[in-house]
Design a protein around this motif. Sequence first.
Motif, PDB file in Angstrom:
ATOM      1  N   GLY A   1      23.581  71.018  31.284  1.00 13.17           N
ATOM      2  CA  GLY A   1      22.579  70.594  32.444  1.00 13.17           C
ATOM      3  C   GLY A   1      22.164  69.110  32.382  1.00 13.17           C
ATOM      4  N   LEU A   2      22.656  68.430  31.178  1.00 11.27           N
ATOM      5  CA  LEU A   2      22.148  67.132  31.276  1.00 11.27           C
ATOM      6  C   LEU A   2      23.095  65.958  31.957  1.00 11.27           C
ATOM      7  CD1 LEU A   2      21.882  67.237  27.267  1.00 11.27           C
ATOM      8  CD2 LEU A   2      19.907  67.519  28.826  1.00 11.27           C
ATOM      9  N   LYS A   3      22.642  64.868  32.095  1.00 12.12           N
ATOM     10  CA  LYS A   3      23.324  63.909  32.792  1.00 12.12           C
ATOM     11  C   LYS A   3      24.474  63.302  31.767  1.00 12.12           C
ATOM     12  CE  LYS A   3      19.665  62.502  35.738  1.00 12.12           C
ATOM     13  NZ  LYS A   3      18.756  61.210  36.238  1.00 12.12           N
ATOM     14  N   THR A   4      25.566  62.808  32.646  1.00 16.43           N
ATOM     15  CA  THR A   4      26.668  62.352  31.619  1.00 16.43           C
ATOM     16  C   THR A   4      26.383  61.501  30.778  1.00 16.43           C
ATOM     17  OG1 THR A   4      27.885  63.144  33.529  1.00 16.43           O
ATOM     18  CG2 THR A   4      28.902  61.651  31.871  1.00 16.43           C
ATOM     19  N   LEU A   5      25.536  60.343  31.401  1.00 13.60           N
ATOM     20  CA  LEU A   5      25.117  59.336  30.595  1.00 13.60           C
ATOM     21  C   LEU A   5      24.235  59.709  29.289  1.00 13.60           C
ATOM     22  CD1 LEU A   5      24.421  56.425  33.098  1.00 13.60           C
ATOM     23  CD2 LEU A   5      26.198  56.625  31.371  1.00 13.60           C
ATOM     24  N   GLU A   6      23.516  60.730  29.403  1.00 11.72           N
ATOM     25  CA  GLU A   6      22.470  61.119  28.237  1.00 11.72           C
ATOM     26  C   GLU A   6      23.572  61.970  27.265  1.00 11.72           C
ATOM     27  OE1 GLU A   6      18.381  63.567  27.891  1.00 11.72           O
ATOM     28  OE2 GLU A   6      19.488  63.497  29.700  1.00 11.72           O
ATOM     29  N   VAL A   7      24.383  62.560  27.752  1.00 15.33           N
ATOM     30  CA  VAL A   7      25.249  63.420  26.882  1.00 15.33           C
ATOM     31  C   VAL A   7      26.105  62.404  26.102  1.00 15.33           C
ATOM     32  CG1 VAL A   7      27.255  64.911  26.674  1.00 15.33           C
ATOM     33  CG2 VAL A   7      25.356  65.524  28.357  1.00 15.33           C
ATOM     34  N   ARG A   8      26.715  61.202  26.744  1.00 11.26           N
ATOM     35  CA  ARG A   8      27.376  60.135  25.906  1.00 11.26           C
ATOM     36  C   ARG A   8      26.499  59.644  24.947  1.00 11.26           C
ATOM     37  NH1 ARG A   8      31.794  57.359  25.736  1.00 11.26           N
ATOM     38  NH2 ARG A   8      31.655  55.166  26.038  1.00 11.26           N
ATOM     39  N   ARG A   9      25.286  59.286  25.289  1.00  6.01           N
ATOM     40  CA  ARG A   9      24.682  58.520  24.441  1.00  6.01           C
ATOM     41  C   ARG A   9      24.298  59.583  22.980  1.00  6.01           C
ATOM     42  NH1 ARG A   9      19.237  58.083  26.804  1.00  6.01           N
ATOM     43  NH2 ARG A   9      18.841  59.886  25.919  1.00  6.01           N
ATOM     44  N   TYR A  10      24.284  60.990  23.031  1.00  6.22           N
ATOM     45  CA  TYR A  10      24.083  61.927  22.152  1.00  6.22           C
ATOM     46  C   TYR A  10      25.446  61.986  21.258  1.00  6.22           C
ATOM     47  CZ  TYR A  10      19.562  63.656  24.154  1.00  6.22           C
ATOM     48  OH  TYR A  10      18.277  63.813  24.457  1.00  6.22           O
ATOM     49  N   LEU A  11      26.500  62.161  21.997  1.00  6.19           N
ATOM     50  CA  LEU A  11      27.750  62.064  21.565  1.00  6.19           C
ATOM     51  C   LEU A  11      28.062  60.859  20.387  1.00  6.19           C
ATOM     52  CD1 LEU A  11      29.810  63.498  24.217  1.00  6.19           C
ATOM     53  CD2 LEU A  11      29.149  64.860  22.384  1.00  6.19           C
ATOM     54  N   LEU A  12      27.786  59.654  20.995  1.00  6.31           N
ATOM     55  CA  LEU A  12      28.067  58.609  20.195  1.00  6.31           C
ATOM     56  C   LEU A  12      27.115  58.562  19.004  1.00  6.31           C
ATOM     57  CD1 LEU A  12      28.403  55.813  23.106  1.00  6.31           C
ATOM     58  CD2 LEU A  12      30.005  56.625  21.467  1.00  6.31           C
ATOM     59  N   ARG A  13      25.867  59.195  18.862  1.00  3.60           N
ATOM     60  CA  ARG A  13      24.862  59.108  17.708  1.00  3.60           C
ATOM     61  C   ARG A  13      25.445  60.040  16.944  1.00  3.60           C
ATOM     62  NH1 ARG A  13      19.636  60.545  19.871  1.00  3.60           N
ATOM     63  NH2 ARG A  13      19.535  58.623  20.788  1.00  3.60           N
ATOM     64  N   PHE A  14      25.989  61.225  17.246  1.00  6.12           N
ATOM     65  CA  PHE A  14      26.609  62.182  16.570  1.00  6.12           C
ATOM     66  C   PHE A  14      27.797  61.835  15.759  1.00  6.12           C
ATOM     67  CE2 PHE A  14      24.683  65.747  19.583  1.00  6.12           C
ATOM     68  CZ  PHE A  14      23.417  65.580  18.718  1.00  6.12           C
ATOM     69  N   VAL A  15      28.646  60.695  16.543  1.00 10.44           N
ATOM     70  CA  VAL A  15      29.640  60.307  15.783  1.00 10.44           C
ATOM     71  C   VAL A  15      29.296  59.445  14.703  1.00 10.44           C
ATOM     72  CG1 VAL A  15      31.397  58.697  16.159  1.00 10.44           C
ATOM     73  CG2 VAL A  15      31.298  60.418  17.780  1.00 10.44           C
TER      74      VAL A  15
END
Length: 70
Positions: free
Chosen positions: A25-39
């Motif tokens: 339920g999160l916006k795509t840009l927000e998810v992308r930011r989290y994913l890049l941080r997790f990488v």
Amino acid sequence: MKNRRVLEVLENGPMSLEEISSATGLKTLEVRRYLLRFVEQGKVESFQKDGKLLWKLREKRPEEDEFKYV
């Protein structure tokens, strides 16, 4: 926390950015930011399959635990 939801969704297996966004339920840009941080933290990794970019939880290698406290 929102970022925790992203990791929990990935426990079900590899997913695309859009699928993760829809499931959390999160916006795509927000998810992308989290994913890049997790990488950067070594928690997730991406790969391509059939021309799609997918994300998955990173599997720990045995030697990572071996040198954990060095």
